[in-house]
Design an enzyme around this catalytic site. Sequence first.
Site, PDB file in Angstrom:
ATOM      1  N   HIS A  98       0.857  -1.195   0.000  1.00  0.00           N
ATOM      2  CA  HIS A  98       0.000   0.000   0.000  1.00  0.00           C
ATOM      3  C   HIS A  98       0.884   1.233   0.000  1.00  0.00           C
ATOM      4  O   HIS A  98       1.995   1.221   0.531  1.00  0.00           O
ATOM      5  CB  HIS A  98      -0.935   0.019   1.205  1.00  0.00           C
ATOM      6  CG  HIS A  98      -0.232  -0.200   2.503  1.00  0.00           C
ATOM      7  ND1 HIS A  98       0.165  -1.455   2.937  1.00  0.00           N
ATOM      8  CD2 HIS A  98       0.176   0.669   3.457  1.00  0.00           C
ATOM      9  CE1 HIS A  98       0.772  -1.341   4.098  1.00  0.00           C
ATOM     10  NE2 HIS A  98       0.808  -0.058   4.440  1.00  0.00           N
ATOM     11  N   HIS A 100       0.933   5.125   1.229  1.00  0.00           N
ATOM     12  CA  HIS A 100       0.317   6.139   2.088  1.00  0.00           C
ATOM     13  C   HIS A 100       0.332   7.461   1.329  1.00  0.00           C
ATOM     14  O   HIS A 100       1.390   7.886   0.846  1.00  0.00           O
ATOM     15  CB  HIS A 100       1.130   6.345   3.372  1.00  0.00           C
ATOM     16  CG  HIS A 100       1.170   5.163   4.273  1.00  0.00           C
ATOM     17  ND1 HIS A 100       0.372   5.053   5.393  1.00  0.00           N
ATOM     18  CD2 HIS A 100       1.927   4.036   4.235  1.00  0.00           C
ATOM     19  CE1 HIS A 100       0.644   3.906   6.007  1.00  0.00           C
ATOM     20  NE2 HIS A 100       1.584   3.276   5.329  1.00  0.00           N
TER      21      HIS A 100
END
Length: 136
Positions: A98, A100
């Site tokens: 992922h 941020h």
Amino acid sequence: MNCVFCKITKKEIPAEIIYEDDKVIAFLDVNPVCLGHTLVLPKEHYKDFLSTPDELICQSIKIAKQLAPKIIKAVGATDLNLITNNGPYAGQSVEHLHFHLIPRGKDFPKPSWKTIGYKKGQMEKIAEKIRKYVKM
Ligand code: AMP
């Protein structure tokens, strides 16, 4: 597989989803460092940045770039950090790649990088060592 982000992707657990298509999803981080802190990720499960195919990295980054100005505007920010943590010692707590996306601005919490500096001659030595692996 017991992956919280896969569960969000499959709508098995709730999240504040702000974007999704067939390959990529983005939702608000439940424990934000700034308001509007968003996670952008490929729906397909890969552990981290280094194990994810380039196409999915590119697709996720492309979506992050599209979303960034909208998130910035929505929360009254001006700037942003785009970060991925790769591995536990880098601070990765969820093993599903992922990115941020953290909006920043004058009145937002500041990023906290702690620098360590180099001793005399150390920088050149480390650069030389890395260049051997990169084979420049
Ligand atoms: P990292 O530490 O880089 O692996 O980031 C994982 C992030 O996922 C953290 O900032 C968590 O706050 C966030 N997170 C964990 N569980 C959830 C969830 N169910 N919904 C939204 N964000 C989550």
